[in-house]
Design a protein around this motif. Structure first.
Motif, PDB file in Angstrom:
ATOM      1  N   THR A  46      -2.662   3.923  -3.268  1.00 23.09           N
ATOM      2  CA  THR A  46      -2.305   3.098  -4.424  1.00 23.09           C
ATOM      3  C   THR A  46      -1.839   1.739  -3.926  1.00 23.09           C
ATOM      4  N   TYR A  47      -2.347   0.690  -4.526  1.00 21.05           N
ATOM      5  CA  TYR A  47      -2.027  -0.680  -4.122  1.00 21.05           C
ATOM      6  C   TYR A  47      -1.239  -1.358  -5.235  1.00 21.05           C
ATOM      7  N   PHE A  48      -0.146  -1.988  -4.844  1.00 23.11           N
ATOM      8  CA  PHE A  48       0.693  -2.712  -5.791  1.00 23.11           C
ATOM      9  C   PHE A  48       0.724  -4.186  -5.432  1.00 23.11           C
ATOM     10  N   CYS A  49       0.484  -5.052  -6.393  1.00 26.82           N
ATOM     11  CA  CYS A  49       0.798  -6.452  -6.199  1.00 26.82           C
ATOM     12  C   CYS A  49       2.241  -6.653  -6.649  1.00 26.82           C
ATOM     13  N   ALA A  50       2.843  -7.718  -6.171  1.00 30.80           N
ATOM     14  CA  ALA A  50       4.213  -8.025  -6.561  1.00 30.80           C
ATOM     15  C   ALA A  50       4.405  -9.530  -6.505  1.00 30.80           C
ATOM     16  N   ALA A  51       5.450  -9.982  -7.168  1.00 33.55           N
ATOM     17  CA  ALA A  51       5.829 -11.392  -7.139  1.00 33.55           C
ATOM     18  C   ALA A  51       7.340 -11.453  -7.029  1.00 33.55           C
ATOM     19  N   GLY A  95       6.845   5.607   0.907  1.00 37.84           N
ATOM     20  CA  GLY A  95       7.257   4.399   0.218  1.00 37.84           C
ATOM     21  C   GLY A  95       6.198   3.312   0.334  1.00 37.84           C
ATOM     22  N   PRO A  96       6.311   2.276  -0.475  1.00 41.27           N
ATOM     23  CA  PRO A  96       5.363   1.160  -0.371  1.00 41.27           C
ATOM     24  C   PRO A  96       5.474   0.496   1.003  1.00 41.27           C
ATOM     25  N   ALA A  97       4.342   0.181   1.594  1.00 46.60           N
ATOM     26  CA  ALA A  97       4.301  -0.485   2.902  1.00 46.60           C
ATOM     27  C   ALA A  97       3.633  -1.841   2.737  1.00 46.60           C
ATOM     28  N   LEU A  98       4.274  -2.879   3.246  1.00 42.97           N
ATOM     29  CA  LEU A  98       3.717  -4.231   3.116  1.00 42.97           C
ATOM     30  C   LEU A  98       2.366  -4.311   3.801  1.00 42.97           C
ATOM     31  N   GLN A 138       0.872  -1.180   0.000  1.00 41.84           N
ATOM     32  CA  GLN A 138       0.000   0.000   0.000  1.00 41.84           C
ATOM     33  C   GLN A 138       0.905   1.224   0.000  1.00 41.84           C
ATOM     34  N   GLN A 139       0.601   2.190  -0.837  1.00 43.88           N
ATOM     35  CA  GLN A 139       1.429   3.384  -0.902  1.00 43.88           C
ATOM     36  C   GLN A 139       0.564   4.629  -0.835  1.00 43.88           C
ATOM     37  N   THR A 181      -2.825   0.122  -8.543  1.00 52.00           N
ATOM     38  CA  THR A 181      -4.243   0.473  -8.622  1.00 52.00           C
ATOM     39  C   THR A 181      -4.518   1.578  -7.625  1.00 52.00           C
ATOM     40  N   THR A 182      -5.047   2.679  -8.116  1.00 50.87           N
ATOM     41  CA  THR A 182      -5.410   3.773  -7.223  1.00 50.87           C
ATOM     42  C   THR A 182      -6.835   3.555  -6.742  1.00 50.87           C
ATOM     43  N   VAL A 183      -6.981   3.393  -5.440  1.00 50.05           N
ATOM     44  CA  VAL A 183      -8.298   3.156  -4.835  1.00 50.05           C
ATOM     45  C   VAL A 183      -8.762   4.435  -4.150  1.00 50.05           C
ATOM     46  N   THR A 184      -9.964   4.852  -4.475  1.00 51.38           N
ATOM     47  CA  THR A 184     -10.583   6.010  -3.829  1.00 51.38           C
ATOM     48  C   THR A 184     -11.842   5.539  -3.129  1.00 51.38           C
ATOM     49  N   VAL A 185     -11.906   5.782  -1.826  1.00 52.99           N
ATOM     50  CA  VAL A 185     -13.079   5.395  -1.045  1.00 52.99           C
ATOM     51  C   VAL A 185     -13.893   6.650  -0.749  1.00 52.99           C
ATOM     52  N   ARG A 186     -15.104   6.698  -1.242  1.00 49.13           N
ATOM     53  CA  ARG A 186     -15.980   7.856  -1.055  1.00 49.13           C
ATOM     54  C   ARG A 186     -16.790   7.686   0.223  1.00 49.13           C
TER      55      ARG A 186
END
Lengths: 113, 110
Positions: B87-92, B43-46, B37-38, B104-109
């Motif tokens: 913003t959420y990042f998947c990774a491998a 920085g990105p946080a696990l 999650q960023q 993916t940018t997530v917006t919660v209304r």
């Protein structure tokens, strides 16, 4: 909670100049990484470092790049002769054992003029 | 070579709703699949991670579903809150390096 710290937060450099980005990993971590994120693009792996040597590097990490652990706490990324396309956010990460999990710093924004 | 594909690029969800982000990978040698999650300026946080021998992992409101045969995994955010906007990042991962999805940018209304 321990964290990875990066300095400076923003670096502005003239094209062709050398730049050193600094990182202090979490104190008991043994694996260190650099990633970069060009604006609007995905985070990309640059290099991993363990036991004072590079474990793996990507094709981005060419001869212009080098990493060093000059003392027991710092981990640095040097770009020898910067290009415009080196402008990006650079993230340092560290982990205790191999990959899981990697903890990231807040990044250094590098702007090449 | 785009090793990890992530969709959608962005999504908007109402408070209390479910956010679903999907990722697909190509390299069957990947052995660790984290989500980060960023927030802006950070920085990105696990957030949560899974290994390929497990089909689902849940931590609080966050669940990873993993389909090894389809080479796909997804993040479900239940009861989405405005503070989840990020913003959420998947990774491998393989050989000490993470390959990230595009985010993916997530917006919660509210």
């Amino acid at each position: 909670e321990p964290e990875v710290t990066q300095t400076p937060s923003h670096q502005v450099t003239q094209m062709g100049q050398e730049v050193i980005l600094r990182c202090v990993p979490i104190s008991n971590h043994l694996y260190f990484y650099w990633y970069r994120q060009i604006l609007g693009q995905k985070v990309e792996f640059l290099v991993s470092f363990y036991n004072n040597e590079i474990s793996e590097k990507s094709e981005i990490f060419d001869d212009q790049f080098s990493v060093e652990r000059p003392d027991g706490s710092n981990f640095t990324l040097k770009i020898r002769s910067t290009k415009l396309e080196d402008s990006a956010m650079y993230f340092c990460a560290s982990s205790t054992r191999g990959v899981e999990p990697q903890h990231f710093g807040d990044g250094t924004r590098l702007s090449i003029l | 070579q785009q090793q990890v594909k992530q969709s959608p690029q962005s999504l908007i969800v109402q408070k209390g709703g479910i956010s679903i982000i999907n990722c697909a990978y190509e390299n069957t040698a990947f052995d660790y699949f984290p989500w980060y999650q960023q927030f802006p300026g950070k920085g990105p946080a696990l957030l949560i991670a899974i290994r390929p021998d497990v089909s689902e992992k849940k931590e609080g409101r966050f669940t990873i579903s993993f389909n090894k045969s389809a080479k796909q995994f997804s993040l479900h955010i239940m009861d989405s809150q405005p503070g989840d906007s990020a913003t959420y990042f998947c990774a491998a991962s393989i050989n000490y390096k993470l390959s990230f999805g595009a985010g993916t940018t997530v917006t919660v209304r509210a």
